[in-house]
Design a protein around this motif. Sequence first.
Motif, PDB file in Angstrom:
ATOM      1  N   MET A 130       0.852  -1.177   0.000  1.00 60.71           N
ATOM      2  CA  MET A 130       0.000   0.000   0.000  1.00 60.71           C
ATOM      3  C   MET A 130       0.897   1.239   0.000  1.00 60.71           C
ATOM      4  N   ALA A 131       0.542   2.222  -0.797  1.00 61.92           N
ATOM      5  CA  ALA A 131       1.322   3.452  -0.877  1.00 61.92           C
ATOM      6  C   ALA A 131       1.287   4.192   0.456  1.00 61.92           C
ATOM      7  N   GLN A 132       2.350   4.945   0.719  1.00 62.06           N
ATOM      8  CA  GLN A 132       2.468   5.652   1.996  1.00 62.06           C
ATOM      9  C   GLN A 132       1.283   6.576   2.255  1.00 62.06           C
ATOM     10  N   HIS A 133       0.844   7.316   1.223  1.00 59.46           N
ATOM     11  CA  HIS A 133      -0.285   8.235   1.449  1.00 59.46           C
ATOM     12  C   HIS A 133      -1.564   7.485   1.791  1.00 59.46           C
ATOM     13  N   ASN A 134      -1.727   6.268   1.239  1.00 59.29           N
ATOM     14  CA  ASN A 134      -2.900   5.459   1.588  1.00 59.29           C
ATOM     15  C   ASN A 134      -2.833   4.996   3.033  1.00 59.29           C
ATOM     16  N   GLU A 135      -1.637   4.616   3.479  1.00 60.60           N
ATOM     17  CA  GLU A 135      -1.453   4.197   4.869  1.00 60.60           C
ATOM     18  C   GLU A 135      -1.705   5.365   5.819  1.00 60.60           C
ATOM     19  N   THR A 136      -1.234   6.550   5.449  1.00 58.56           N
ATOM     20  CA  THR A 136      -1.454   7.736   6.267  1.00 58.56           C
ATOM     21  C   THR A 136      -2.944   8.046   6.345  1.00 58.56           C
ATOM     22  N   GLY A 137      -3.637   7.963   5.230  1.00 59.94           N
ATOM     23  CA  GLY A 137      -5.078   8.201   5.208  1.00 59.94           C
ATOM     24  C   GLY A 137      -5.838   7.217   6.071  1.00 59.94           C
ATOM     25  N   LYS A 138      -5.467   5.950   5.995  1.00 59.99           N
ATOM     26  CA  LYS A 138      -6.115   4.920   6.819  1.00 59.99           C
ATOM     27  C   LYS A 138      -5.853   5.182   8.292  1.00 59.99           C
ATOM     28  N   GLN A 139      -4.618   5.542   8.630  1.00 54.40           N
ATOM     29  CA  GLN A 139      -4.294   5.855  10.019  1.00 54.40           C
ATOM     30  C   GLN A 139      -5.131   7.043  10.504  1.00 54.40           C
ATOM     31  N   GLY A 140      -5.270   8.059   9.656  1.00 55.56           N
ATOM     32  CA  GLY A 140      -6.073   9.218  10.011  1.00 55.56           C
ATOM     33  C   GLY A 140      -7.529   8.858  10.242  1.00 55.56           C
ATOM     34  N   GLU A 141      -8.080   8.018   9.390  1.00 53.84           N
ATOM     35  CA  GLU A 141      -9.473   7.581   9.571  1.00 53.84           C
ATOM     36  C   GLU A 141      -9.634   6.793  10.859  1.00 53.84           C
ATOM     37  N   ASP A 142      -8.670   5.913  11.142  1.00 46.10           N
ATOM     38  CA  ASP A 142      -8.726   5.142  12.389  1.00 46.10           C
ATOM     39  C   ASP A 142      -8.693   6.070  13.602  1.00 46.10           C
ATOM     40  N   GLU A 143      -7.837   7.080  13.553  1.00 49.21           N
ATOM     41  CA  GLU A 143      -7.759   8.063  14.651  1.00 49.21           C
ATOM     42  C   GLU A 143      -9.061   8.841  14.765  1.00 49.21           C
ATOM     43  N   ALA A 144      -9.656   9.218  13.631  1.00 44.87           N
ATOM     44  CA  ALA A 144     -10.921   9.956  13.638  1.00 44.87           C
ATOM     45  C   ALA A 144     -12.041   9.101  14.227  1.00 44.87           C
ATOM     46  N   VAL A 145     -12.061   7.818  13.892  1.00 49.05           N
ATOM     47  CA  VAL A 145     -13.070   6.907  14.454  1.00 49.05           C
ATOM     48  C   VAL A 145     -12.929   6.862  15.968  1.00 49.05           C
ATOM     49  N   ARG A 146     -11.703   6.671  16.456  1.00 50.15           N
ATOM     50  CA  ARG A 146     -11.482   6.618  17.910  1.00 50.15           C
ATOM     51  C   ARG A 146     -11.944   7.917  18.580  1.00 50.15           C
ATOM     52  N   LEU A 191     -28.940  12.856  15.623  1.00 50.18           N
ATOM     53  CA  LEU A 191     -28.087  13.611  14.709  1.00 50.18           C
ATOM     54  C   LEU A 191     -27.162  12.653  13.979  1.00 50.18           C
ATOM     55  N   ILE A 192     -27.127  12.791  12.654  1.00 51.24           N
ATOM     56  CA  ILE A 192     -26.147  12.055  11.857  1.00 51.24           C
ATOM     57  C   ILE A 192     -25.147  13.065  11.329  1.00 51.24           C
ATOM     58  N   ILE A 193     -23.870  12.708  11.435  1.00 49.34           N
ATOM     59  CA  ILE A 193     -22.853  13.555  10.819  1.00 49.34           C
ATOM     60  C   ILE A 193     -22.206  12.797   9.664  1.00 49.34           C
ATOM     61  N   PHE A 194     -21.939  13.551   8.628  1.00 54.28           N
ATOM     62  CA  PHE A 194     -21.209  13.057   7.469  1.00 54.28           C
ATOM     63  C   PHE A 194     -19.850  13.744   7.557  1.00 54.28           C
ATOM     64  N   ALA A 195     -18.819  12.961   7.812  1.00 50.46           N
ATOM     65  CA  ALA A 195     -17.510  13.547   8.102  1.00 50.46           C
ATOM     66  C   ALA A 195     -16.501  13.243   7.004  1.00 50.46           C
ATOM     67  N   GLU A 196     -15.859  14.292   6.550  1.00 56.61           N
ATOM     68  CA  GLU A 196     -14.717  14.182   5.655  1.00 56.61           C
ATOM     69  C   GLU A 196     -13.471  14.199   6.541  1.00 56.61           C
ATOM     70  N   VAL A 197     -12.640  13.178   6.409  1.00 53.91           N
ATOM     71  CA  VAL A 197     -11.410  13.092   7.194  1.00 53.91           C
ATOM     72  C   VAL A 197     -10.248  13.476   6.289  1.00 53.91           C
ATOM     73  N   LYS A 198      -9.459  14.439   6.728  1.00 57.31           N
ATOM     74  CA  LYS A 198      -8.261  14.847   5.996  1.00 57.31           C
ATOM     75  C   LYS A 198      -7.073  14.643   6.909  1.00 57.31           C
ATOM     76  N   THR A 199      -6.091  13.922   6.407  1.00 60.64           N
ATOM     77  CA  THR A 199      -4.915  13.590   7.196  1.00 60.64           C
ATOM     78  C   THR A 199      -3.665  14.099   6.503  1.00 60.64           C
ATOM     79  N   ARG A 200      -2.791  14.689   7.275  1.00 65.46           N
ATOM     80  CA  ARG A 200      -1.496  15.155   6.781  1.00 65.46           C
ATOM     81  C   ARG A 200      -0.428  14.784   7.795  1.00 65.46           C
ATOM     82  N   THR A 201       0.802  14.707   7.327  1.00 58.07           N
ATOM     83  CA  THR A 201       1.928  14.372   8.205  1.00 58.07           C
ATOM     84  C   THR A 201       2.672  15.612   8.668  1.00 58.07           C
TER      85      THR A 201
END
Length: 117
Positions: free
Chosen positions: A1-17, A47-57
Motif C-alpha cells: 500500500m502506498a504511503q499516502h494510503n497508509e497515512t489516510g487509513k491511520q487518520g481515519e482510524d484516529e478519527a473513528v477513535r 443527529l447524523i454527521i457526514f464527516a470528511e477526514v483529511k490527514t497530513r503528516t
Amino acid sequence: MAQHNETGKQGEDEAVRYLQQQGYEILERNYRHQHAEIDLIAQKGKLIIFAEVKTRTGTRFGNPEEFVNSTKARLVMKAAEHYIFAKDWQHDVRFDIVAVTVLPDEVNIKHIEDAFY
C-alpha cells in the motif's frame, strides 16, 4: 500500500477513535454513491454527521482542513442525500471535517462541526 494510503487509513482510524470517545456511533466507513465517497457517517442521538477526514503528516503546506474544496463538499453532500433517502432519516444532519495531523511523536485532531452546507 502506498504511503499516502497508509497515512489516510491511520487518520481515519484516529478519527473513528476520537468520534467514539465523543459519544458518536460509527454507522459507515467509506460510504460510496456513484463517484462520491463519505469517509465516516456517525450518529449521536437524533443527529447524523457526514464527516470528511483529511490527514497530513505536517502543516508545512497548510492545515488538513484546508484541503477540502468545494467540489469535494458537493460530492459528500450528494452521497449524503442518497444515504438520507435510502435510510429514510427524518432527523438532523451535519457536515463535519475531522482534520488529523500525524506527527512523529503525536497525533492532533481538530473536529470542525458544520464545515459546509
